[in-house]
Design a protein around this motif. Structure first.
Motif, PDB file in Angstrom:
ATOM      1  N   GLN A   1       0.883  -1.313  -0.032  1.00  0.00           N
ATOM      2  CA  GLN A   1      -0.101  -0.022   0.044  1.00  0.00           C
ATOM      3  C   GLN A   1       0.896   1.192  -0.046  1.00  0.00           C
TER       4      GLN A   1
ATOM      5  N   TRP B   1      -1.675  -2.686 -11.164  1.00  0.00           N
ATOM      6  CA  TRP B   1      -1.740  -3.054  -9.729  1.00  0.00           C
ATOM      7  C   TRP B   1      -3.490  -2.967  -9.597  1.00  0.00           C
TER       8      TRP B   1
ATOM      9  N   ASP C   1      -5.975  -6.222  -7.906  1.00  0.00           N
ATOM     10  CA  ASP C   1      -6.480  -5.769  -6.707  1.00  0.00           C
ATOM     11  C   ASP C   1      -7.949  -5.772  -6.962  1.00  0.00           C
TER      12      ASP C   1
ATOM     13  N   CYS D   1      -9.724  -2.445  -5.561  1.00  0.00           N
ATOM     14  CA  CYS D   1      -9.662  -1.330  -6.639  1.00  0.00           C
ATOM     15  C   CYS D   1     -10.630  -1.626  -7.493  1.00  0.00           C
TER      16      CYS D   1
ATOM     17  N   THR E   1      -7.008   3.492  -6.745  1.00  0.00           N
ATOM     18  CA  THR E   1      -5.819   3.169  -6.059  1.00  0.00           C
ATOM     19  C   THR E   1      -5.370   3.877  -4.834  1.00  0.00           C
TER      20      THR E   1
END
Length: 339
Positions: free
Chosen positions: A114, A203, A207, A210, A225
């Motif tokens: 993160q 990313w 995820d 997200c 994000t």
């Protein structure tokens, strides 16, 4: 047994500790070197450790939590109220020790992943600011020679070739070459920004959280994000209202004698994420074909900026609900209070 409370004032090389020894009752306020900081907590019973949310605090919080301790990161503004007398490391550590025992919302401890995503956001933000600064600098310098251009990158790219051609006979070649290099350097900055956005996009695809909140109108790549990385654990907040308040999307209050006056937004929490949410709310208001009856009614009754902030508040509460309850976005969902 209650946890031993420890106040920690972080610095680059020397770290100050403040706590009360449970066996002797002695007040300990001592500096230790950075290299042996973790050794102080290696063989101790679990402690409640308070630190200011500053540079390096996330790293130390992760290390201490891995050792079984409970860590509470607090905004510096909250700790400042407990500083008494002259400000020094010992007074700061004592203030942190006092502040950590007070009720209040702490800053979320983030995972390394993160924090890596937030680092990409910060680097992109820095590049965007530098690009804007470069554009304004070029426009200002050329204005000194009578060449006034319209605002914006597109207007600059369209006008610069002709401007430099007109000035080539009037100005020294060293200046013309430098101006041209500064202008072409904007393309390199554009490429760096695009690369960072591609990495954020990759990313986001991996995820699930997200992808879930990206379905909310007004929430795009950057907001999705940044929200997941900034929030940490959504269940650390009791409700969506608490999350929106933590972001500063609620009115500040002032008053005395029982008379309360509501001001503008409190501007607490993360400035970057709050800015993204407000920009996203503005896009919903102006670009969405069907913003919904609630937003249409709000727009008729309230000023424009108030409506935008209200929509940003609603988006923040929706983000919390999706992440906390692990559900997908449903435009027709109706929130019902439990009986």
């Amino acid at each position: 047994m209650p946890l031993t409370t420890v106040g920690v004032d972080i610095a680059k090389n020397v770290i100050q500790l403040h706590y009360i020894d449970a066996e002797t009752g002695e007040i300990i306020n001592k500096p230790i070197k950075r290299a042996v900081f973790l050794e102080q907590f290696a063989n101790r019973a679990p402690c409640l450790i308070g630190m200011e949310a500053c540079g390096g605090s996330q790293h130390w919080a992760r290390k201490l939590m891995a050792m079984g301790h409970e860590v509470k990161l607090m905004p510096a503004k909250f700790v400042k109220a407990f500083v008494m007398g002259n400000k020094n490391d010992a007074a700061d550590a004592r203030a942190i020790w006092m502040a950590v025992q007070q009720p209040g919302k702490s800053v979320a401890v983030k995972t390394e992943t993160q924090q890596a995503v937030l680092a990409l956001h910060r680097m992109r933000q820095q590049l965007v600011k530098f690009r804007t600064m470069q554009i304004n600098s070029l426009r200002g310098l050329l204005t000194e020679y009578g060449e006034v251009m319209a605002k914006g990158r597109a207007a600059l790219d369209k006008a610069v070739p002709g401007v430099l051609e007109r000035l080539v006979d009037r100005l020294p070649a060293i200046l013309i070459d430098t101006l041209r290099e500064q202008w072409t350097g904007l393309t390199a900055i554009d490429k760096q920004i695009v690369v960072i956005e591609r990495r954020l996009q990759a990313w986001m695809k991996e995820d699930e959280a997200c992808r879930a909140i990206a379905a909310i109108p007004g929430v795009g790549l950057l907001t999705a994000t940044a929200a997941v990385a900034t929030m940490g654990n959504a269940k650390a907040f009791k409700s969506g209202r608490e999350f929106a308040s933590w972001l500063g999307l609620v009115p500040a209050q002032t008053g005395s004698g029982g008379k309360i006056q509501l001001l503008g937004i409190s501007r607490r929490g993360d400035i970057y994420l709050r800015t993204l949410l407000i920009h996203g709310a503005r896009s919903v208001l102006f670009l969405t074909k069907d913003p919904g009856p609630w937003l249409e009614q709000m727009r008729k009754r309230r000023p424009l900026n108030v409506t935008v902030v209200a929509q940003a508040n609603k988006m923040a509460r929706t983000i919390w609900a999706i992440l906390a309850h692990e559900k997908q976005y449903n435009k027709k969902h109706v929130s019902v209070k439990p009986g």
